[in-house]
Design an enzyme around this catalytic site. Structure first.
Site, mmCIF file in Angstrom:
data_model
loop_
_atom_site.group_PDB
_atom_site.id
_atom_site.type_symbol
_atom_site.label_atom_id
_atom_site.label_comp_id
_atom_site.label_asym_id
_atom_site.label_seq_id
_atom_site.Cartn_x
_atom_site.Cartn_y
_atom_site.Cartn_z
ATOM 1 N N CYS A 164 0.798 -1.232 0.000
ATOM 2 C CA CYS A 164 0.000 0.000 0.000
ATOM 3 C C CYS A 164 0.827 1.277 0.000
ATOM 4 O O CYS A 164 0.262 2.367 -0.097
ATOM 5 C CB CYS A 164 -0.943 -0.011 1.196
ATOM 6 S SG CYS A 164 -1.739 -1.609 1.378
ATOM 7 N N HIS A 291 -3.980 7.820 5.658
ATOM 8 C CA HIS A 291 -4.047 6.474 5.077
ATOM 9 C C HIS A 291 -5.450 5.919 5.325
ATOM 10 O O HIS A 291 -6.061 5.381 4.420
ATOM 11 C CB HIS A 291 -2.950 5.590 5.678
ATOM 12 C CG HIS A 291 -2.797 4.302 4.953
ATOM 13 N ND1 HIS A 291 -2.573 4.234 3.600
ATOM 14 C CD2 HIS A 291 -2.861 3.008 5.377
ATOM 15 C CE1 HIS A 291 -2.496 2.968 3.220
ATOM 16 N NE2 HIS A 291 -2.670 2.207 4.280
ATOM 17 N N GLU A 302 -3.251 5.568 13.575
ATOM 18 C CA GLU A 302 -3.040 6.790 12.802
ATOM 19 C C GLU A 302 -3.757 7.978 13.451
ATOM 20 O O GLU A 302 -3.211 9.092 13.509
ATOM 21 C CB GLU A 302 -3.524 6.602 11.353
ATOM 22 C CG GLU A 302 -3.094 7.738 10.435
ATOM 23 C CD GLU A 302 -3.544 7.550 8.988
ATOM 24 O OE1 GLU A 302 -4.461 6.734 8.742
ATOM 25 O OE2 GLU A 302 -2.984 8.234 8.107
ATOM 26 N N LYS A 320 -10.832 7.241 1.480
ATOM 27 C CA LYS A 320 -11.060 5.855 1.032
ATOM 28 C C LYS A 320 -12.543 5.486 1.011
ATOM 29 O O LYS A 320 -12.935 4.535 0.342
ATOM 30 C CB LYS A 320 -10.244 4.896 1.892
ATOM 31 C CG LYS A 320 -8.743 4.964 1.521
ATOM 32 C CD LYS A 320 -7.916 3.874 2.147
ATOM 33 C CE LYS A 320 -6.518 3.809 1.581
ATOM 34 N NZ LYS A 320 -5.638 4.928 1.960
ATOM 35 N N HIS A 325 -9.872 1.333 -0.950
ATOM 36 C CA HIS A 325 -8.426 1.267 -0.770
ATOM 37 C C HIS A 325 -7.833 0.713 -2.074
ATOM 38 O O HIS A 325 -8.019 -0.457 -2.391
ATOM 39 C CB HIS A 325 -8.084 0.372 0.424
ATOM 40 C CG HIS A 325 -6.631 0.395 0.788
ATOM 41 N ND1 HIS A 325 -5.684 1.081 0.038
ATOM 42 C CD2 HIS A 325 -5.952 -0.174 1.814
ATOM 43 C CE1 HIS A 325 -4.497 0.923 0.609
ATOM 44 N NE2 HIS A 325 -4.625 0.167 1.674
ATOM 45 N N PHE A 383 1.483 -2.834 4.321
ATOM 46 C CA PHE A 383 1.854 -4.185 4.729
ATOM 47 C C PHE A 383 3.377 -4.290 4.918
ATOM 48 O O PHE A 383 4.134 -3.655 4.196
ATOM 49 C CB PHE A 383 1.398 -5.150 3.632
ATOM 50 C CG PHE A 383 1.892 -6.553 3.804
ATOM 51 C CD1 PHE A 383 1.200 -7.452 4.597
ATOM 52 C CD2 PHE A 383 3.049 -6.976 3.161
ATOM 53 C CE1 PHE A 383 1.662 -8.744 4.747
ATOM 54 C CE2 PHE A 383 3.515 -8.271 3.312
ATOM 55 C CZ PHE A 383 2.819 -9.157 4.112
#
Lengths: 397, 253
Positions: A164, A291, A302, A320, A325, A383
């Site tokens: 990502c 994110h 976050e 998102k 995503h 990831f």
């Protein structure tokens, strides 16, 4: 801490996602709070979830010289390249600077995996059918090879695949190439497409929400997967009105492969490095495109980092809920959204979210806001604990 | 285009025929006659439980990377890392695609997780508590040259030593046939962005021309093993680096 870097001009950028093709389509959808997620109509095996699917991919016909590389990912790249005339802009940069002075950096997590999946469904005595047997289609670098044929640059060319954070990291790589005098312009491309691997893979990890994702909501229950293509052109100089890449920061969590560091150590390191390269303090950041995947853990960590590091005057949102995503394309898609926000002087809100998690600070914007914005951040945390934060500055009005 | 100058502060390598770099180096120098049989990289940098479960690419990358860091005497925790793999984790991907074709809902989360391209560098940063930048690249047949160039650019741009690792694992199955995934090897360097001090030294130059570019990672290892520059002060290898490009690497003592 890294030292300050000279800003680079972003002389062109574009995005194609479930919100539509090109900058205007994105700006309009964000302004009108029109999300692009729909019930999953992509997988043959039913999977109850929402997806950010791009319309029109199925009817794309690639020209003859690209047909051996036909895949959903490349059709999406083709659509994205033609939005806002980006392919012509990229070719123009090659003509202007000379092919050897232009680098091409691709980023993807899926590449043409959809074609590999199709080949396995059509195995002939254990072998790929002839139409799908060319190795260029099954390498991660497939996207780089496809774009290379179209663009004709002859500087460094490679594909980044760090899940990502992939298409955020190419901004950092491109900046380094230009700073070192190894290139005068860098074409950045991030393309990820819907495929069984990611939909059923994230489903197996129990990270997919049965409904449209709700970033930072107290009731959030997972991600919605989307697809997107984003492109940008980095140059040393450019029109004063062009926005600027001011900084970038990369880090590793070194905590867990698929769960963020509980105190957000990697995220903080990336934010600090990005601001140091930009020569800015946290109080000078007007907007953060988070994110914000809508998983329980990502958003909790976050939210706490943003609440701790930034003042209440900084506005922050995850988009998102609009696009899903888009994994390997998320970095550049959300960079494009941050650049649109700077240009249009507005904060896009966080779609589908009604009750923010208790960890959220006053920075989180649920609704759209018209605001004077000069500096915007884009967060990508992926990831493997792979993090990248970008800092953008508004061009002169 | 200007050149990137670096010192190789550490070398690591692994192949099933030669084992680790000291043995492989001896074989390349003609000091040992026979190859050994070392099917599985020890990768002792990984915790034991991880090591047992880890796919081949993770073991390969971590083994070579740990050797290179040990030789450099630098702390791996501080080194930004650029990992690169031509094919990815083909054996795991083969299994994943077979499952997706038969029964997508039966896909194993672990298989999916281990198929991701940055899994090896993720496991490495976990094992070494490295919080620096980490990357995972591919450039198909030209992966080695493209990724070494990126690692060198990162080292010079940020004035920091960088860990570079390139690896591929042989596999079988429908995907492996198409990808020609029949070589198992790993190589790692710690690259220090200085042009002085003990060698070997590298100078990398990206060239928009393909003339006589046929070097590969093994050719570079051979030069490094022999450190024999045939009366000249250096040897230059030309690597293919994508359509119409090559990477020239000058190696000197």
């Amino acid at each position: 801490m890294p030292s300050r870097i000279p800003p680079l001009a972003i002389t062109a950028f574009t995005a194609t996602s479930a919100l539509g093709r090109g900058r205007d389509a994105h700006l309009r959808a964000l302004r009108e709070r029109r999300g692009g997620l729909r019930a999953n109509d992509f997988t043959e095996t039913p999977l109850p979830c929402a997806i950010g699917r791009v319309d029109g991919i199925e009817s794309v016909e690639l020209p003859a010289h690209l047909r051996d590389l036909d895949s959903r990912n490349h059709r999406l790249a083709w659509l994205g390249l033609h939005a806002d005339g980006f392919l012509d802009v990229a070719r123009g940069a090659v003509a202007r600077h000379g092919a050897d002075r232009v680098a091409l950096l691709a980023a993807t997590s899926t590449s043409s995996i959809g074609a590999t999946e199709a080949a396995y469904r059509a195995l002939d005595d254990g072998r790929f059918p002839a139409a799908l047997a060319q190795p260029e289609l099954h390498t991660l670098h497939s996207l780089g090879l496809f774009l290379d044929r179209l663009v004709g640059a002859r500087g460094p060319c490679m594909t980044v695949s760090t899940a990502c954070s992939s298409s955020a990291k190419i901004f950092a790589q491109g900046e380094r190439l230009i700073r070192l005098g190894l290139a005068d312009a860098v074409i950045l491309a991030g393309v990820d497409s819907l495929c069984g691997s990611v939909l059923f893979g994230f489903n197996a990890l129990e990270l997919v929400s049965p409904q449209a994702c709700r970033p930072f909501d107290a009731q959030r229950d997972g991600i919605s997967i989307g697809e997107a293509a984003g492109f940008a052109l980095l140059e040393r100089d450019g029109d004063a009105r062009a926005p600027r890449l001011l900084g970038h920061g990369e880090s590793s969590d070194a905590h867990h492969m698929s769960t963020p560091h509980p105190q957000g150590l990697g995220a903080r390191l990336a934010i600090d490095a990005a601001l140091a390269r930009a020569g800015l303090g946290a109080h000078e950041v007007d907007y953060i495109n988070l994110h914000g995947t809508a998983t329980a853990k990502n958003d909790e960590v976050e939210a706490a980092v943003v609440a701790d590091v930034f003042p209440a005057t900084t506005r922050a949102s995850s988009t998102k809920g609009f696009t899903g995503h888009t994994l390997g394309a998320a970095g550049i898609l959300e960079a494009a959204i941050a650049l649109l926000a700077l240009d249009a002087q507005f904060v896009p809100g966080t779609l589908n979210t009604t009750t923010p998690d208790a960890a959220c600070g006053p920075q989180l914007a649920l609704g759209n806001e018209d605001r004077a914005l000069r500096v915007a951040l884009s967060n990508s945390f992926g990831f493997g604990g792979n993090n990248c934060v970008l800092v953008f500055g508004r061009g002169e009005a | 285009m200007s050149a990137l100058a670096l010192r190789i502060a550490g070398i690591g390598a692994w192949s099933p025929r030669h084992g680790a770099w000291p043995q492989w180096r001896a074989a390349l120098r003609g000091e040992t006659a026979d190859a050994i049989d070392a099917p599985r990289p020890p990768a002792t940098v990984l915790p034991q439980a991880e090591r047992r479960r880890a796919p081949s690419t993770v073991l390969l990358a971590c083994e070579a990377a740990a050797q290179a860091c040990a030789m450099s005497s630098l702390d791996a925790a501080n080194l930004p890392c650029v990992f690169a793999c031509k094919h990815g984790e083909v054996a795991i991907s083969d299994d994943m695609f077979a499952t997706l074709a038969a029964d997508p809902r039966a896909l194993s989360p672990t298989r999916f997780h281990n198929s991701v391209h940055n899994a090896p560098v993720g496991y490495w940063t976990l094992a070494t508590q490295c919080h620096a930048a980490s990357n995972a690249l591919s450039a198909w047949r030209d992966t080695f040259a493209a990724a070494l160039f990126e690692a060198a650019a990162l080292a010079v741009a940020d004035a920091t030593p960088v860990l570079f690792a390139a690896y591929d694992a042989a596999a079988s199955g429908p995907l492996a046939n198409v990808m020609e995934a029949n070589n198992t090897f790993a190589l790692a360097f710690v690259l220090d962005p200085v042009s002085s001090g003990a060698g070997p030294h590298l100078r990398l130059r990206h060239v928009a021309d393909v003339a006589s570019a046929s070097a590969d990672a093994l050719a570079l290892l051979r030069v490094l093993a022999r450190a024999d520059f045939a009366n000249a002060k250096s040897a230059t290898l030309s690597f293919p680096a994508g359509d119409g490009r090559r990477l020239d690497i000058e190696v000197s003592a």
